[in-house]
Scaffold this motif. Structure first.
Motif, short mmCIF file in Angstrom:
data_model
loop_
_atom_site.label_atom_id
_atom_site.label_comp_id
_atom_site.label_asym_id
_atom_site.label_seq_id
_atom_site.Cartn_x
_atom_site.Cartn_y
_atom_site.Cartn_z
N UNK B 1 0.83 -1.32 -0.26
CA UNK B 1 -0.39 0.19 -0.22
C UNK B 1 0.97 1.12 0.45
N UNK B 3 1.05 5.56 1.78
CA UNK B 3 0.68 6.10 2.37
C UNK B 3 1.43 8.08 1.77
N UNK B 31 6.78 8.82 2.28
CA UNK B 31 7.69 7.97 2.45
C UNK B 31 8.25 7.86 3.86
N UNK B 32 7.99 7.03 4.89
CA UNK B 32 9.26 6.72 6.25
C UNK B 32 8.77 8.17 6.74
N UNK B 33 7.55 8.70 6.20
CA UNK B 33 6.79 10.06 6.97
C UNK B 33 6.63 11.52 6.88
N UNK B 37 6.92 14.83 -3.53
CA UNK B 37 6.25 15.09 -3.89
C UNK B 37 5.55 14.65 -5.47
N UNK B 38 5.76 13.43 -4.92
CA UNK B 38 4.53 12.04 -5.56
C UNK B 38 2.69 12.14 -5.54
N UNK B 55 -3.91 5.64 3.50
CA UNK B 55 -2.93 4.33 2.78
C UNK B 55 -4.60 3.72 2.15
N UNK B 56 -3.46 3.67 0.65
CA UNK B 56 -3.95 3.11 -0.52
C UNK B 56 -3.80 2.45 -0.91
N UNK B 81 -5.13 6.72 9.16
CA UNK B 81 -4.01 6.91 9.77
C UNK B 81 -3.68 7.30 10.70
#
Lengths: 82, 82, 82, 82, 82
Positions: B1, B3, B31-33, B37-38, B55-56, B81
Motif C-alpha cells: 500500500x 501512504x 515515504x517514511x513520514x 511531491x508525487x 493508506x491507498x 492513519x
C-alpha cells in the motif's frame, strides 16, 4: 518480489472491514543488499518485526498470502530473510 | 500500500457510469513520514477528507474495497492513519 | 518482460507455506544489453544459475510459470537468454 | 488513477482484432495540477478530445471500462475533469 | 499502453513451455514521439519487425493478445503505429 528492512508499524483505526486485524508495516527497500531510501507499506503474514529483513510480494499475487484473499491489499510480507 | 496526505478533490461530471458517486481524491505520497511531491488519484472508501493521512491500495486489489467491484478503478483509500 | 543477470540467491527459512521449495534469485536488470544497477527478486522456474542472463515475467502473469499457480509470487524467471 | 491532458491521437492500422475501433490517445500526465513531461497511451471511453483534462485507469481495471472487457488494453480514459 | 521502437530480438532456447514459439522483442520506449533510453521486452502478436514503431500492452491484459492466454507473459506488442 521486493526485499527490505521493516522500519515501522502504521496504525489505522478507521479502515476497510476486510483489513481489520492486518498489521501494516513500513518497509525500506533494498537492492543488492543496500538500502535505497524507498518505502512501501505491506501487511505482515509471517510474524516479522521491526528491523527484520523481509521479502514482499506485490499486486494481486499479494492477496494469496492472506487468510482473506479478497481483502483490498496490494503488498504482503511473505518471508523473512535468514 | 501507499501512504499519503489528501491534497484535493477532483470533479468529473462526464465519466464512466460505474464511477458515478465515486469521490476522487488527489493524494500526495509520503515515504517514511516525509512528503515526496508525487501524487496519485484515488477513490475514497472510508470517509477521508482533505489533509488527512491515508493508506491507498492500488491495482486490481483496489476494486475489492468498492461497493461495485467491477468499477474501472485502480486506486482506493482503504484506511485513515491515526 | 524484464531482462537481467542473476547476482545472488536469497535464503528465507520462515516464509509462506506456498513458497517452500521456491528458489529466490536476486537479478540485476539490463536495458539494451547494459546493466542498470536496479534489482528484482524472482523465483526460478527454468533451472537458471548465478551469472546467467535471464528473462523475468512480473505481476499476476508470473504465477502461471509456477507449479503452484496460487503461490504469492509476483516475479518468475521464465527463460535463459542464449 | 492518473490525471493528464490529451496531447495527441495515435493511428495504428495493423493491430489486434479486439482493439479495432479503439481510439488511442497520448496523454501528458500531471501531478497536483502541474504537467510532468511523462506520457501514457490510453484508449478513450468517454468521448474526450485533444487538450481535455482526463482521468485514466490503468492495469486490469482499465478493461472494465471497455465494451470488450477482454481486449488487450491496460489504460483507459474513464472521466473528463471539469 | 506504451509506445516504442523495436531495437532487437532476444533468443532464449531454454524457456517455459508455454512461451515456446513466442518472439521476444526488445523495445525502446518513447514519450511524445521522443525516444527515452528505457527498454522493455515484449512478445510480438502482430508481425512487427526491427525499427517499427509499436504499441505495447502490459500486465495481465497483455496475455489476452496471445493464442495461449495462460502463458507467463506480461508485455505484448498489440499494434504497429502508422
Amino acid at each position: 518480489m521486493l526485499r527490505g528492512i521493516i522500519r515501522g508499524h502504521i496504525v489505522s483505526t478507521k479502515k476497510q472491514a476486510a483489513l481489520v486485524g492486518s498489521k501494516f508495516m513500513e518497509v525500506e527497500l533494498m537492492k543488492n543488499g543496500q538500502l535505497t531510501g524507498e518505502f512501501i507499506i505491506a501487511v505482515d503474514s509471517v510474524g516479522a518485526g521491526i528491523n527484520e529483513e523481509v521479502l514482499i510480494t506485490t499486486g494481486s499475487s499479494a492477496r494469496l498470502a492472506l487468510n482473506n484473499t479478497s481483502a483490498p491489499c496490494d503488498a504482503v510480507i511473505v518471508g523473512i530473510v535468514d
